[in-house]
Design an enzyme around this catalytic site. Structure first.
Site, mmCIF file in Angstrom:
data_model
loop_
_atom_site.group_PDB
_atom_site.id
_atom_site.type_symbol
_atom_site.label_atom_id
_atom_site.label_comp_id
_atom_site.label_asym_id
_atom_site.label_seq_id
_atom_site.Cartn_x
_atom_site.Cartn_y
_atom_site.Cartn_z
ATOM 1 N N GLY A 11 0.840 -1.202 0.000
ATOM 2 C CA GLY A 11 0.000 0.000 0.000
ATOM 3 C C GLY A 11 0.871 1.246 0.000
ATOM 4 O O GLY A 11 2.101 1.146 0.113
ATOM 5 N N ASP A 12 0.238 2.399 -0.150
ATOM 6 C CA ASP A 12 0.960 3.678 -0.165
ATOM 7 C C ASP A 12 1.990 3.757 -1.288
ATOM 8 O O ASP A 12 2.998 4.444 -1.154
ATOM 9 C CB ASP A 12 1.674 3.949 1.177
ATOM 10 C CG ASP A 12 0.702 3.912 2.337
ATOM 11 O OD1 ASP A 12 -0.420 4.402 2.173
ATOM 12 O OD2 ASP A 12 1.080 3.372 3.395
ATOM 13 N N LYS A 15 -0.734 5.159 -5.658
ATOM 14 C CA LYS A 15 -1.796 4.828 -6.628
ATOM 15 C C LYS A 15 -2.659 6.034 -6.940
ATOM 16 O O LYS A 15 -3.124 6.202 -8.056
ATOM 17 C CB LYS A 15 -2.700 3.711 -6.084
ATOM 18 C CG LYS A 15 -2.028 2.382 -5.969
ATOM 19 C CD LYS A 15 -2.967 1.347 -5.401
ATOM 20 C CE LYS A 15 -3.389 1.630 -3.976
ATOM 21 N NZ LYS A 15 -2.310 1.603 -2.971
ATOM 22 N N GLY A 39 -5.810 5.834 1.978
ATOM 23 C CA GLY A 39 -5.631 7.282 2.002
ATOM 24 C C GLY A 39 -4.877 7.686 0.765
ATOM 25 O O GLY A 39 -3.757 7.250 0.553
ATOM 26 N N HIS A 40 -5.520 8.440 -0.107
ATOM 27 C CA HIS A 40 -4.871 8.862 -1.348
ATOM 28 C C HIS A 40 -4.757 10.371 -1.363
ATOM 29 O O HIS A 40 -5.727 11.064 -1.089
ATOM 30 C CB HIS A 40 -5.686 8.410 -2.567
ATOM 31 C CG HIS A 40 -5.862 6.924 -2.650
ATOM 32 N ND1 HIS A 40 -6.862 6.334 -3.375
ATOM 33 C CD2 HIS A 40 -5.158 5.931 -2.099
ATOM 34 C CE1 HIS A 40 -6.754 5.018 -3.253
ATOM 35 N NE2 HIS A 40 -5.735 4.754 -2.485
ATOM 36 N N THR A 125 -5.462 0.123 10.796
ATOM 37 C CA THR A 125 -5.702 1.570 10.748
ATOM 38 C C THR A 125 -6.820 1.971 11.717
ATOM 39 O O THR A 125 -7.160 3.144 11.797
ATOM 40 C CB THR A 125 -6.094 1.995 9.322
ATOM 41 O OG1 THR A 125 -7.280 1.275 8.959
ATOM 42 C CG2 THR A 125 -4.990 1.702 8.322
ATOM 43 N N GLN A 220 -4.942 -0.323 -0.997
ATOM 44 C CA GLN A 220 -3.889 -1.142 -0.389
ATOM 45 C C GLN A 220 -2.978 -1.750 -1.481
ATOM 46 O O GLN A 220 -2.938 -1.246 -2.589
ATOM 47 C CB GLN A 220 -4.457 -2.225 0.533
ATOM 48 C CG GLN A 220 -5.121 -1.675 1.788
ATOM 49 C CD GLN A 220 -6.561 -1.255 1.594
ATOM 50 O OE1 GLN A 220 -7.334 -1.947 0.961
ATOM 51 N NE2 GLN A 220 -6.942 -0.131 2.134
ATOM 52 N N THR A 295 -1.206 8.456 5.582
ATOM 53 C CA THR A 295 -2.234 9.452 5.249
ATOM 54 C C THR A 295 -3.429 9.306 6.182
ATOM 55 O O THR A 295 -4.070 10.278 6.545
ATOM 56 C CB THR A 295 -2.729 9.255 3.795
ATOM 57 O OG1 THR A 295 -1.602 8.973 2.977
ATOM 58 C CG2 THR A 295 -3.445 10.452 3.262
ATOM 59 N N THR A 297 -3.433 7.442 9.283
ATOM 60 C CA THR A 297 -3.160 7.368 10.726
ATOM 61 C C THR A 297 -2.031 8.291 11.176
ATOM 62 O O THR A 297 -1.832 8.471 12.375
ATOM 63 C CB THR A 297 -2.743 5.929 11.098
ATOM 64 O OG1 THR A 297 -1.554 5.615 10.345
ATOM 65 C CG2 THR A 297 -3.821 4.929 10.763
ATOM 66 N N GLY A 298 -1.269 8.850 10.242
ATOM 67 C CA GLY A 298 -0.133 9.700 10.595
ATOM 68 C C GLY A 298 1.051 8.915 11.151
ATOM 69 O O GLY A 298 2.072 9.480 11.517
ATOM 70 N N ARG A 299 0.942 7.581 11.183
ATOM 71 C CA ARG A 299 2.029 6.767 11.744
ATOM 72 C C ARG A 299 3.268 6.820 10.851
ATOM 73 O O ARG A 299 3.148 6.824 9.621
ATOM 74 C CB ARG A 299 1.604 5.290 11.810
ATOM 75 C CG ARG A 299 0.598 4.994 12.881
ATOM 76 C CD ARG A 299 0.240 3.524 12.906
ATOM 77 N NE ARG A 299 -0.532 3.123 11.743
ATOM 78 C CZ ARG A 299 -0.942 1.880 11.517
ATOM 79 N NH1 ARG A 299 -0.622 0.920 12.353
ATOM 80 N NH2 ARG A 299 -1.667 1.590 10.465
ATOM 81 N N LEU A 328 10.858 8.003 -7.457
ATOM 82 C CA LEU A 328 12.252 7.909 -7.896
ATOM 83 C C LEU A 328 12.998 9.183 -7.505
ATOM 84 O O LEU A 328 14.193 9.157 -7.241
ATOM 85 C CB LEU A 328 12.305 7.714 -9.408
ATOM 86 C CG LEU A 328 11.986 6.295 -9.889
ATOM 87 C CD1 LEU A 328 11.467 6.309 -11.304
ATOM 88 C CD2 LEU A 328 13.215 5.403 -9.787
ATOM 89 N N SER A 415 6.480 8.706 -11.834
ATOM 90 C CA SER A 415 6.004 9.874 -11.091
ATOM 91 C C SER A 415 7.186 10.459 -10.326
ATOM 92 O O SER A 415 7.901 9.759 -9.616
ATOM 93 C CB SER A 415 4.889 9.429 -10.145
ATOM 94 O OG SER A 415 4.814 10.308 -9.060
HETATM 95 P P1 IMP Z 1 -6.725 -2.616 8.233
HETATM 96 O O1 IMP Z 1 -6.934 -2.624 6.772
HETATM 97 O O2 IMP Z 1 -7.029 -1.295 8.869
HETATM 98 O O3 IMP Z 1 -7.386 -3.761 8.924
HETATM 99 O O4 IMP Z 1 -5.151 -2.825 8.497
HETATM 100 C C1 IMP Z 1 -4.490 -4.054 8.191
HETATM 101 C C2 IMP Z 1 -3.071 -3.787 7.721
HETATM 102 O O5 IMP Z 1 -3.105 -3.157 6.466
HETATM 103 C C3 IMP Z 1 -2.275 -2.847 8.630
HETATM 104 O O6 IMP Z 1 -0.913 -3.228 8.588
HETATM 105 C C4 IMP Z 1 -2.445 -1.491 7.965
HETATM 106 O O7 IMP Z 1 -1.391 -0.626 8.287
HETATM 107 C C5 IMP Z 1 -2.427 -1.903 6.500
HETATM 108 N N1 IMP Z 1 -3.156 -0.977 5.620
HETATM 109 C C6 IMP Z 1 -4.482 -0.915 5.420
HETATM 110 N N2 IMP Z 1 -4.783 0.020 4.502
HETATM 111 C C7 IMP Z 1 -3.617 0.541 4.106
HETATM 112 C C8 IMP Z 1 -3.279 1.541 3.135
HETATM 113 O O8 IMP Z 1 -4.119 2.116 2.441
HETATM 114 N N3 IMP Z 1 -1.951 1.801 3.008
HETATM 115 C C9 IMP Z 1 -1.004 1.147 3.717
HETATM 116 N N4 IMP Z 1 -1.277 0.203 4.614
HETATM 117 C C10 IMP Z 1 -2.575 -0.093 4.817
#
Ligand code: IMP
Length: 436
Positions: A11-12, A15, A39-40, A125, A220, A295, A297-299, A328, A415
């Site tokens: 994910g991230d 996209k 989060g886009h 999340t 994701q 985007t 959770t801010g983590r 890149l 990109s």
């Molecule tokens: P959940 O989808 O909130 O249940 O999270 C399950 C796992 O997927 C966790 O490790 C999240 O951090 C990860 N995750 C869920 N959605 C995203 C996303 O859009 N980007 C990155 N990681 C994600």
């Protein structure tokens, strides 16, 4: 043209930028999985937009569809729609009557389940995604179409409460008044959402028959797929290309082109194996350069080197035609860059990322090194926007071409920064299969 855009890592991958870029060529954009765990971010002349439920292609596509495979918090969705309406008055949005509803109780359950998992917690999340899909498969879930009836909502909320009572102990949801308040809130969202509710699978098939071009926007990434990802450190939906048929209702036979999005390095939020993870100061530097903070959770995101065995697996699972590579510009700012081309293990070389937790613990990445190409100054970026790929620094091109060679898949989109014009095409997009 029916195009699918999918993430190839955790994910991230960026996209949002790629779908926004491609959305100019499509009249319709569809989301088919996940919910506000996604989060886009899209940066345009009119400002920066952060999407969670509405697809990022929404800024440019005429028709916006939220498919049945999604899990939706109706209150958050209304807020997102209203924000979008400020910049796009003629928003034509359709939401599946069969998409499942995320309630505040599901968000609470998400955190409660994480506590029970303890050492094996996923680092979700906390958007209620897992518990909502649990209810869907337990056949007790609330669907968007149920929002119209206070009786149905009440009976479903009470069923879910009874089934999950142990987890809800000590929470506000133990109170019948609180549950009733939630039922009323959900029901009151109905009037505002009603104009958009639809049998979206019928609409999508009609649009297809009418020759509209449709863009499917995955959420994701492949390594978070419930079946093919790094289970159990995954999300609760399928995230690979095949999921679009089930999550939106258009046959997989109709898809012409699959675009896989890969970051030039890897990032991950949440727990679980990450073979090429970078730790310490170098990770901190990359995280800062790439602003790698979630985007949703801010983590701070974990970061690592590009993992070719992972991409080999995820491009296979998504049947990727072309790769879009992001970030890149960020990666080049490191002096020394590594790419994992293969893993070693006690029983010999490993070409494909192992699909079980024990085996993945036992592998050691083997790296090829590249020299960083430095930051891209305004002059280089302008030259790239004007002249294209060959105006890019040689080091960057060598990196891109190495990835193409080892995967045997063209990197067609690159990109180079937040702004829309900094996404460029390397050559003409190859379409390997055209149907319909
Ligand atoms: P959940 O989808 O909130 O249940 O999270 C399950 C796992 O997927 C966790 O490790 C999240 O951090 C990860 N995750 C869920 N959605 C995203 C996303 O859009 N980007 C990155 N990681 C994600």
């Amino acid at each position: 043209m029916i195009t699918a855009v999918l993430g190839l890592q955790f994910g991230d991958e960026g996209k949002g930028k790629i779908t926004d870029f491609l959305s100019g060529e499509h009249s319709t954009v569809v989301r088919f999985n996940g919910g506000s765990n996604a989060g886009h971010t899209v940066v345009t002349e009119s400002g920066t937009f952060k999407f969670h439920l509405v697809p990022s292609g929404a800024l440019r596509c005429r028709n916006i569809i939220l498919g049945n495979g999604m899990v939706i918090d109706p209150i958050s969705l209304i807020e997102e729609i209203e924000k979008l309406q400020q910049v796009k008055k003629d928003l034509n949005i359709r939401i599946s009557l069969m998409a499942h509803v995320v309630t505040p109780m599901h968000k609470y359950l998400d955190r409660a389940e994480e506590e029970v998992r303890s050492k094996l917690s996923i680092g979700t999340t906390a958007q209620g995604i897992g518990p909502t899909y649990e209810d869907k498969y337990a056949r007790t879930g609330i669907r968007m179409g149920d929002l119209s009836s206070i009786e149905i909502l009440r009976s479903k909320v009470e069923t879910i409460y009874s089934m999950k009572r142990a987890l809800l102990e000590g929470s506000e949801f133990e109170s019948r008044e609180r549950r009733e308040e939630m039922v009323r809130q959900l029901n009151s969202a109905y009037e505002r959402i009603r104009p958009y509710l639809d049998y979206t699978e019928i609409t999508i098939n009609r649009l297809y028959r009418e020759g509209e071009s449709i863009l499917f926007e995955g959420a994701q990434g492949a390594m978070l797929d419930i079946d093919f990802g790094m289970y159990p450190f995954v999300t609760s939906s399928n995230t690979i290309a095949g999921a679009l048929s089930l999550g939106a209702g258009l046959s997989f036979r109709k898809v012409d082109r699959v675009v896989g999005v890969a970051k030039a390095y890897v990032s991950k939020v949440g727990a679980g194996p990450f073979p090429t993870e970078i730790l310490g100061e170098e990770a901190e530097r990359l995280r800062k350069l790439g602003n790698e903070y979630g985007t949703t959770t801010g983590r701070p995101r974990r970061v690592g080197w590009l993992d070719i065995p992972m991409l080999r697996y995820s491009t296979m699972m998504n049947d990727v035609d072309v790769i879009a590579m992001t970030r890149l510009d960020t990666l080049g700012q490191l002096g020394r860059i590594k790419v994992c081309y293969q893993y070693a293990s006690d029983s010999g070389p490993v070409d494909v990322i192992p699909r079980n937790l024990e085996d993945v613990q036992g592998i050691r990445p083997l790296y090829k090194e590249f020299t960083g190409w430095g930051p891209l100054d305004a002059q280089t970026l302008n030259a790239v926007v004007e002249k294209g790929y060959y105006a890019l620094p040689q080091g960057m091109r060598e990196y891109v071409e190495y990835v193409e060679k080892v995967l045997g898949i063209p990197v067609e989109i690159i990109s180079l920064g937040e702004r829309r014009e900094y996404t460029i095409r390397k050559g003409s997009m190859k379409v390997s299969r055209v149907t319909g």
